[in-house]
Design a protein around this motif. Structure first.
Motif, PDB file in Angstrom:
ATOM      1  N   PHE A  67      61.618  67.985  32.798  1.00  0.00           N
ATOM      2  CA  PHE A  67      62.270  67.383  33.939  1.00  0.00           C
ATOM      3  C   PHE A  67      61.626  66.358  34.673  1.00  0.00           C
ATOM      4  N   THR A  68      60.403  65.967  34.437  1.00  0.00           N
ATOM      5  CA  THR A  68      59.344  64.801  34.856  1.00  0.00           C
ATOM      6  C   THR A  68      59.321  64.713  36.597  1.00  0.00           C
ATOM      7  N   PRO A  69      58.894  65.717  36.903  1.00  0.00           N
ATOM      8  CA  PRO A  69      58.515  65.723  38.457  1.00  0.00           C
ATOM      9  C   PRO A  69      57.521  64.813  38.927  1.00  0.00           C
ATOM     10  N   GLY A  70      57.147  64.835  40.179  1.00  0.00           N
ATOM     11  CA  GLY A  70      56.297  64.045  40.829  1.00  0.00           C
ATOM     12  C   GLY A  70      56.363  62.904  41.602  1.00  0.00           C
ATOM     13  N   SER A  71      57.784  62.564  42.049  1.00  0.00           N
ATOM     14  CA  SER A  71      57.892  61.528  42.871  1.00  0.00           C
ATOM     15  C   SER A  71      57.433  61.734  44.345  1.00  0.00           C
ATOM     16  N   MET A  72      56.912  60.517  44.811  1.00  0.00           N
ATOM     17  CA  MET A  72      56.238  60.343  46.114  1.00  0.00           C
ATOM     18  C   MET A  72      57.298  59.871  47.061  1.00  0.00           C
ATOM     19  N   ILE A  73      58.352  59.225  46.625  1.00  0.00           N
ATOM     20  CA  ILE A  73      59.269  58.561  47.567  1.00  0.00           C
ATOM     21  C   ILE A  73      60.532  59.475  47.827  1.00  0.00           C
ATOM     22  N   ASN A  74      60.422  60.379  48.863  1.00  0.00           N
ATOM     23  CA  ASN A  74      61.111  61.471  49.008  1.00  0.00           C
ATOM     24  C   ASN A  74      62.185  61.175  50.254  1.00  0.00           C
ATOM     25  N   LYS A  75      63.490  61.631  49.882  1.00  0.00           N
ATOM     26  CA  LYS A  75      64.413  61.295  51.091  1.00  0.00           C
ATOM     27  C   LYS A  75      65.469  62.524  51.390  1.00  0.00           C
ATOM     28  N   GLN A  76      65.774  62.787  52.539  1.00  0.00           N
ATOM     29  CA  GLN A  76      66.960  63.746  52.620  1.00  0.00           C
ATOM     30  C   GLN A  76      68.090  62.983  52.198  1.00  0.00           C
ATOM     31  N   PRO A  77      69.222  63.619  51.675  1.00  0.00           N
ATOM     32  CA  PRO A  77      70.348  63.186  51.222  1.00  0.00           C
ATOM     33  C   PRO A  77      70.779  61.816  51.762  1.00  0.00           C
ATOM     34  N   LYS A  78      71.148  62.206  53.333  1.00  0.00           N
ATOM     35  CA  LYS A  78      71.441  60.994  53.987  1.00  0.00           C
ATOM     36  C   LYS A  78      70.771  59.895  54.028  1.00  0.00           C
ATOM     37  N   ASN A  79      69.509  59.874  53.389  1.00  0.00           N
ATOM     38  CA  ASN A  79      68.805  58.689  53.294  1.00  0.00           C
ATOM     39  C   ASN A  79      68.638  58.189  52.038  1.00  0.00           C
ATOM     40  N   PHE A  80      69.282  58.968  51.044  1.00  0.00           N
ATOM     41  CA  PHE A  80      68.799  58.657  49.529  1.00  0.00           C
ATOM     42  C   PHE A  80      69.771  57.438  49.170  1.00  0.00           C
ATOM     43  N   ALA A  81      69.333  56.633  48.093  1.00  0.00           N
ATOM     44  CA  ALA A  81      69.828  55.386  47.818  1.00  0.00           C
ATOM     45  C   ALA A  81      69.691  55.169  46.173  1.00  0.00           C
ATOM     46  N   ILE A  82      70.442  54.943  45.491  1.00  0.00           N
ATOM     47  CA  ILE A  82      70.064  54.833  44.122  1.00  0.00           C
ATOM     48  C   ILE A  82      69.449  53.281  43.964  1.00  0.00           C
ATOM     49  N   SER A  83      68.405  53.436  43.063  1.00  0.00           N
ATOM     50  CA  SER A  83      67.637  52.293  42.762  1.00  0.00           C
ATOM     51  C   SER A  83      66.885  52.568  41.324  1.00  0.00           C
ATOM     52  N   PHE A  84      67.392  51.789  40.229  1.00  0.00           N
ATOM     53  CA  PHE A  84      66.712  51.866  39.084  1.00  0.00           C
ATOM     54  C   PHE A  84      65.378  51.524  38.908  1.00  0.00           C
ATOM     55  N   ASN A  85      65.073  50.362  39.635  1.00  0.00           N
ATOM     56  CA  ASN A  85      63.734  49.846  39.580  1.00  0.00           C
ATOM     57  C   ASN A  85      62.878  50.635  40.408  1.00  0.00           C
ATOM     58  N   ASN A  86      63.205  51.203  41.679  1.00  0.00           N
ATOM     59  CA  ASN A  86      62.429  51.889  42.662  1.00  0.00           C
ATOM     60  C   ASN A  86      63.011  52.931  43.106  1.00  0.00           C
TER      61      ASN A  86
END
Length: 652
Positions: A488-507
């Motif tokens: 699954f590749t976990p370990g993200s440190m940039i975490n958002k609740q759904p209302k603050n989530f945005a798609i970003s390929f590079n970040n």
């Protein structure tokens, strides 16, 4: 006198069964029962606590010549045996010693074939065995499953059999699954009395199974045809093929072989779907004499974070300096491996030479000096064209393993290719991670150098979609993970609740809290476990990294404390003398009690990583504390929306 009565009753029962051609077998604890009927076909059913769970299922195989299995079957003999043994797991995904206990009904038929049914305490399985020695083609296999009215499925629907098998799980009534709808495995069914997880294992020299609907409560197996010709898409693709010619059969066979096990985990407790080892138990045993060189561990991974290194005095990207930075990070944090993902080769088809900006031999040397192994990403298509030479070249450079991508098929040729890759890599002492892959189907037990598989809609999808919701991440442990390791590749440190989530390929960022991502390292089974974030970001989040890097990737024991598919999960795992707990929830905030009775006697120090008080608004908020506990301590895992809770417990 009593003994004679029992013998007479047994004889009467055998006479009845010989006449009716109906046989029954029960699990060791008596809760699960299989009934097999032989008339003009082979049909079977499974019950849990007397409640019919799978009904009027059919099994058979059609061949190009000689006997078809299951057509007007004539029983020659049947035997029942009970087995209780331990399996030592070379790479312990859930536990190092697995209790393998079952009752087996073996039916031998005229026409040189037999059918084995096994009843376990957590499910059932069956397998055809061809005892003839004749070359012929398998035209089709009959796997027909019928469930009680009112049954539903979490259905990993596919658009094509040419697929990475990275699906969402669609909640459907079985009556809604039309004849045009089909899914990959594993797939979960919910009947009025229990859940059924269907998958396959011991998949060798045979195509993978898909399951299609009929607009009713019966589903049937379909298989990819034997591929006669596959060409590059548009004549130029490095990874996508067009299948231009298929045979009218699904497999070639030489007889005298066993076919894959059809596996059904059956339980009225969702936790069983996570704790079950059936896929591993039924797989072919370890084929390697020497396994000491196989070292599971964590991997610093580049592709997810797009090589976004910052705060340095060099230009980040596909170059030697960037990857030395990755290696330095891995060494400083005792991370065992670094992957060189797409871009390290001179081109995606010229995979025997490397990008001029990257001195791969120097990186491997530098990694060895720092105690960090290098794993090389490759495309399957060019690898398949020159397998042995490419693997030998990578080994001569000093690489520790390969990550193979873009297989996208599971016809007979592709299934055989997986096994060939695993076997040849084992000879060279190379680890294997199958990306762009179908689900695990037992190969990792036979070749334990196969440490991971993708075949899951994982964290990388955050780069281009909104699919990876907390509901999804607490669904996949109960379905996809039941088949085996999950990249699954976990370990993200940039975490958002759904209302603050945005798609970003590079970040890219993830939905759910920081504690949700951290808990994945305990909940998700992956002997080769990724750390997907940029090392530059990890350095800024060192406290989180320090917690994650304490968590092993293989386990001595697993206890599932709480579990509800798509809602929440809490798992406790032991490695050595330490216990690790991971809990995750969906969009609903929860408080779950943690029973520590598994700790045994003594006092313990518990390091806790949990959602911070403001995690509902700022998902990266977390709290870290150390408390003293014992087996009687009352502990509550309090999780925010999309939250998590983890603990590392050490005896004082």
């Amino acid at each position: 006198m009593k003994k004679r009565v029992l013998i007479l009753c047994g004889l009467l029962l055998c006479a009845y069964q010989a006449s009716s051609q109906t046989y029954e077998v029960k699990s060791p604890n008596g809760r699960i029962q299989i009934k097999v009927n032989n008339s003009n076909k082979i049909s079977w059913s499974a019950s849990l606590n007397g409640n019919l769970i799978i009904e009027n299922a059919e099994a058979g195989m059609d061949f190009s010549s000689k006997t078809n299995f299951g057509l007007n079957p004539k029983v020659k003999k049947q035997t029942v045996k009970s087995v209780s043994q331990n399996i030592h797991a070379v790479v312990p995904i859930k536990e190092s010693e697995i209790k393998d206990e079952y009752t087996e009904l073996s039916i031998t038929y005229q026409g040189n074939y037999k059918l084995n049914f096994r009843a376990y305490n957590d499910g059932v399985a069956y397998q055809f065995v061809d005892e003839a020695k004749e070359k012929r083609n398998v035209i089709s296999e009959k796997v027909s499953l019928s469930f009680p009215n009112g049954s539903r499925s979490l259905f990993p629907q596919e658009e094509s059999m040419y697929s990475h098998n990275e699906r969402l799980y669609l909640d459907k009534s079985l009556n809604e699954i039309a004849s045009k709808d089909f899914c990959s495995l594993p797939v979960l069914f919910t009947t009025p009395k229990a859940k059924v997880l269907f998958t396959e294992t011991a998949l060798h020299d045979y195509p993978g199974l898909f399951l299609k609907g009929n607009g009713n409560t019966t589903l049937n197996a379909i298989f990819p045809k034997y591929v006669l010709e596959a060409v590059d898409k548009d004549g130029k693709s490095d990874r996508v093929q067009t299948i231009t010619k298929e045979a009218d059969y699904i497999a070639k066979t030489s007889g005298n072989r066993a076919f894959p096990w059809r596996v059904f985990i059956i339980s009225d407790d969702d936790r069983t779907l996570v704790s079950s080892n059936l896929s591993y138990q039924l797989a072919a045993p370890n084929a390697l004499k020497n396994t000491d060189w196989i070292k599971p561990g964590k991997v610093a991974w580049d592709w997810y974070n797009d090589n976004n290194i910052y705060g340095v005095d060099f230009k980040a990207g596909l170059n030697t300096e960037t990857y030395k930075y990755f290696i330095d990070f891995a060494a400083a944090n005792k991370v065992e491996y670094v992957i060189l993902d797409e871009g390290w080769t001179k081109s995606t088809t010229n995979i025997l030479d490397f990008n001029p900006a990257m001195d791969v031999k120097e990186l491997i040397r530098y990694g060895k000096e720092k105690g960090v192994g290098i794993i090389l990403w490759v495309l399957w298509k060019p690898l398949d064209q020159n397998l042995l030479h490419i693997l030998e070249t990578y080994k001569s450079w000093g690489a520790k393993g390969i990550k193979i991508d873009y297989m996208q098929r599971n016809d007979q040729y592709m299934v055989n290719s997986y096994e060939q890759i695993a076997r040849e890599c084992a000879k060279l002492e190379l680890l294997v991670d199958f990306h762009g892959a179908f689900k695990p189907a037992g190969l990792h037990r036979m070749y334990p150098n196969v440490l991971n598989y993708e075949g899951v809609r994982g964290n990388e999808n955050n780069k281009w979609s909104t699919d990876i919701t907390p509901e999804h991440t607490v669904t996949i442990p109960f379905i996809r993970m039941a088949a085996g390791p999950m990249d699954f590749t976990p370990g993200s440190m940039i975490n958002k609740q759904p209302k603050n989530f945005a798609i970003s390929f590079n970040n890219p960022m993830t939905m759910g809290t920081r504690a949700h991502q951290v808990a994945m390292y305990v909940v998700y089974e992956a002997p080769l476990q990724m750390m997907c974030e940029s090392p530059s970001t990890y350095y800024k989040e060192q406290e989180t990294v320090d917690f994650i890097t304490q968590i092993p990737t293989v386990w001595d024991k697993t206890v599932v404390l709480h579990g509800s598919v798509g809602n929440y999960i809490v798992v406790a795992r032991k490695k050595g003398d330490k216990w690790f707990i991971g809990g995750m929830t969906d969009a609903d905030a929860r408080e779950l009690s943690i029973d520590l009775s598994f700790l045994g006697e003594g006092n313990f120090s518990m390091e806790v990583f949990s959602d911070g008080i403001n995690a509902e608004a700022f998902a990266q908020d977390y709290k870290k504390e150390i408390v003293e506990v014992n087996k009687n301590t009352e502990v509550t895992a309090k999780m925010a929306s999309g939250g998590g809770w983890s603990a590392i417990i050490t005896k004082k």
